[in-house]
Design a protein around this motif. Structure first.
Motif, short mmCIF file in Angstrom:
data_model
loop_
_atom_site.label_atom_id
_atom_site.label_comp_id
_atom_site.label_asym_id
_atom_site.label_seq_id
_atom_site.Cartn_x
_atom_site.Cartn_y
_atom_site.Cartn_z
N ARG A 127 23.49 -68.13 -31.86
CA ARG A 127 24.10 -68.23 -30.54
C ARG A 127 24.86 -69.54 -30.37
O ARG A 127 24.47 -70.58 -30.91
CB ARG A 127 23.03 -68.14 -29.45
CG ARG A 127 22.31 -66.83 -29.38
CD ARG A 127 21.48 -66.74 -28.10
NE ARG A 127 20.26 -67.52 -28.15
CZ ARG A 127 19.79 -68.24 -27.13
NH1 ARG A 127 20.47 -68.31 -25.99
NH2 ARG A 127 18.66 -68.90 -27.23
N VAL A 128 25.91 -69.48 -29.57
CA VAL A 128 26.61 -70.67 -29.10
C VAL A 128 26.25 -70.81 -27.62
O VAL A 128 26.51 -69.91 -26.82
CB VAL A 128 28.13 -70.54 -29.28
CG1 VAL A 128 28.85 -71.74 -28.67
CG2 VAL A 128 28.47 -70.41 -30.76
N ALA A 129 25.64 -71.96 -27.27
CA ALA A 129 25.12 -72.14 -25.93
C ALA A 129 25.80 -73.31 -25.23
O ALA A 129 26.17 -74.32 -25.86
CB ALA A 129 23.61 -72.39 -25.97
N SER A 130 25.95 -73.17 -23.93
CA SER A 130 26.48 -74.25 -23.11
C SER A 130 25.52 -75.43 -23.11
O SER A 130 24.29 -75.26 -23.13
CB SER A 130 26.72 -73.77 -21.68
OG SER A 130 27.01 -74.85 -20.82
N GLU A 131 26.07 -76.61 -23.07
CA GLU A 131 25.25 -77.81 -23.03
C GLU A 131 24.62 -78.02 -21.65
O GLU A 131 23.56 -78.64 -21.52
CB GLU A 131 26.08 -79.04 -23.40
CG GLU A 131 25.30 -80.34 -23.50
CD GLU A 131 24.19 -80.30 -24.53
OE1 GLU A 131 23.16 -80.97 -24.33
OE2 GLU A 131 24.35 -79.59 -25.55
N SER A 132 25.26 -77.47 -20.59
CA SER A 132 24.79 -77.80 -19.25
C SER A 132 24.59 -76.59 -18.33
O SER A 132 23.75 -76.64 -17.43
CB SER A 132 25.78 -78.76 -18.57
OG SER A 132 27.08 -78.20 -18.56
N GLN A 144 26.14 -64.61 -28.32
CA GLN A 144 25.55 -64.36 -29.63
C GLN A 144 26.58 -63.78 -30.58
O GLN A 144 27.37 -62.90 -30.19
CB GLN A 144 24.39 -63.37 -29.49
CG GLN A 144 23.78 -62.90 -30.81
CD GLN A 144 22.85 -61.71 -30.63
OE1 GLN A 144 22.65 -61.23 -29.51
NE2 GLN A 144 22.28 -61.22 -31.71
N LEU A 145 26.60 -64.26 -31.81
CA LEU A 145 27.36 -63.59 -32.86
C LEU A 145 26.39 -62.65 -33.56
O LEU A 145 25.43 -63.10 -34.20
CB LEU A 145 27.96 -64.58 -33.84
CG LEU A 145 28.94 -63.95 -34.85
CD1 LEU A 145 29.99 -64.96 -35.29
CD2 LEU A 145 28.24 -63.38 -36.09
N PHE A 245 24.66 -63.50 -24.02
CA PHE A 245 23.20 -63.66 -24.14
C PHE A 245 22.77 -64.67 -23.07
O PHE A 245 22.95 -65.87 -23.22
CB PHE A 245 22.85 -64.18 -25.54
CG PHE A 245 21.42 -63.96 -25.95
CD1 PHE A 245 20.39 -64.67 -25.33
CD2 PHE A 245 21.09 -63.08 -26.95
CE1 PHE A 245 19.08 -64.48 -25.70
CE2 PHE A 245 19.77 -62.88 -27.34
CZ PHE A 245 18.76 -63.59 -26.71
N ASP A 246 22.23 -64.15 -21.96
CA ASP A 246 21.90 -64.96 -20.80
C ASP A 246 23.12 -65.60 -20.16
O ASP A 246 23.01 -66.56 -19.39
CB ASP A 246 20.88 -66.07 -21.15
CG ASP A 246 19.54 -65.50 -21.60
OD1 ASP A 246 19.19 -64.40 -21.15
OD2 ASP A 246 18.86 -66.16 -22.41
N PHE A 247 24.29 -65.07 -20.47
CA PHE A 247 25.53 -65.59 -19.87
C PHE A 247 25.67 -65.11 -18.44
O PHE A 247 26.14 -65.83 -17.56
CB PHE A 247 26.73 -65.15 -20.72
CG PHE A 247 28.03 -65.76 -20.29
CD1 PHE A 247 28.38 -67.03 -20.71
CD2 PHE A 247 28.90 -65.07 -19.47
CE1 PHE A 247 29.58 -67.61 -20.32
CE2 PHE A 247 30.10 -65.63 -19.07
CZ PHE A 247 30.45 -66.90 -19.50
N PHE A 248 25.26 -63.85 -18.20
CA PHE A 248 25.29 -63.27 -16.87
C PHE A 248 23.88 -63.25 -16.28
O PHE A 248 22.89 -63.47 -17.00
CB PHE A 248 25.85 -61.84 -16.92
CG PHE A 248 27.26 -61.76 -17.42
CD1 PHE A 248 28.33 -62.06 -16.60
CD2 PHE A 248 27.52 -61.37 -18.73
CE1 PHE A 248 29.64 -61.98 -17.06
CE2 PHE A 248 28.82 -61.29 -19.21
CZ PHE A 248 29.88 -61.59 -18.37
N ASP A 249 23.78 -62.99 -15.00
CA ASP A 249 22.47 -62.90 -14.34
C ASP A 249 21.89 -61.49 -14.40
O ASP A 249 20.78 -61.26 -13.91
CB ASP A 249 22.59 -63.34 -12.88
CG ASP A 249 22.88 -64.83 -12.76
OD1 ASP A 249 22.59 -65.58 -13.71
OD2 ASP A 249 23.41 -65.25 -11.71
N GLY A 250 22.62 -60.57 -14.98
CA GLY A 250 22.16 -59.19 -15.12
C GLY A 250 23.22 -58.42 -15.89
O GLY A 250 24.19 -59.00 -16.40
N ASN A 251 23.04 -57.12 -15.95
CA ASN A 251 23.99 -56.27 -16.67
C ASN A 251 25.33 -56.24 -15.89
O ASN A 251 25.39 -55.70 -14.79
CB ASN A 251 23.41 -54.86 -16.80
CG ASN A 251 24.32 -53.92 -17.57
OD1 ASN A 251 25.46 -54.24 -17.87
ND2 ASN A 251 23.78 -52.75 -17.89
#
Length: 260
Positions: A127-132, A144-145, A245-251
């Protein structure tokens, strides 16, 4: 002799599916298969390095490799590369279950820690995740890749084609963003020297923590040519996915209209 089709599909659930399709005319050579009883001892069959697709025509075994350079900025340019390793855990003796698996998250600090090779016995999520930025339950927003069908190289480490295409040693590389680093095997496809591109850049083992990072995803196809691939090969597709991946708060597809 080949044509390649690159397809980017933007899904309504926030995913991006990327496909590469191979079609065209397989490379062939002429050959005559001798009767097994008349073949000299130790001599290889005429189709030892391929398969007959027509009388006296052998299509040779070969590979296709692609490197996708993916510059993700997830909620800004400051990102980390996360490796979620799925590990088996033995439960206490008094538990009716004997084992379960857990997720062990790690942050790759440097390029050497982010050279990934698919191993189904040691699964991991990349995964590439935001730092903040975080989602509504506090997890870091990420993408996620998710690899699809792939292959490991069968070439010897000292084989010249493998040394020139050093990016095929791993299914994923991660580097800090550099505007002049654009081609996984070096600037010149036919004039490059062994070790150029990703092997040379990552030799410095630069930091990839809390910075603008680039993913390099390798796709490999081993092609054993069938009779059905001659004279024109049907398109053979390989896919991978960039998946929220956890980018949104839901579908995000829950509120789509019932009709197009």
């Amino acid at each position: 002799n080949y044509d390649y089709i690159f397809d980017w599909v933007f899904e309504q659930n926030g995913s991006i599916r990327i496909g590469v399709g191979a079609t065209g005319i397989a490379e062939v050579k002429t050959a005559v298969e001798a009767d097994a009883t008349s073949r000299p001892a130790g001599e290889r069959r005429a189709d030892a390095y391929g398969r007959f697709v027509a009388p006296n025509i052998v299509a040779v075994n070969h590979d296709h490799y692609f490197s996708f350079r993916i510059d993700l900025d997830v909620d800004g340019p400051r990102n980390d590369f996360l490796i979620d390793r799925l590990k088996s855990e033995t439960l206490p003796e008094d538990n009716p279950r004997r084992s379960i698996w857990v997720v062990d998250e790690a942050v790759a600090q440097s390029e050497s820690q982010a050279k990934m090779t698919i191993d189904y016995n040691r699964p991991a999520i990349w995964r590439v995740a935001s730092e903040s930025a975080t989602n509504h339950v506090g997890y870091r927003t990420s993408y996620q890749l998710m690899p699809g069908m792939n292959g490991n190289t069968l070439l010897a480490a000292e084989d010249y084609p493998r040394r020139r295409a050093g990016f095929i040693d791993h299914h994923l590389w991660v580097t800090p963003y550099a505007p002049d680093e654009r081609y996984a095997a070096g600037e010149y496809p036919t004039l490059s020297e062994p070790g150029m591109g990703l092997p040379a850049w990552t030799a410095a083992d630069r930091s990839i923590s809390d910075t603008d990072i680039v993913l390099w995803h390798t796709i490999g196809m081993h092609h054993v040519v069938r009779a059905e691939d001659w004279p024109i090969m049907p398109v053979l597709w390989h896919w991978f996915e960039l998946r929220p991946f956890d980018f949104f708060d839901g579908n995000p597809a829950m509120d789509l209209p019932e009709t197009p």
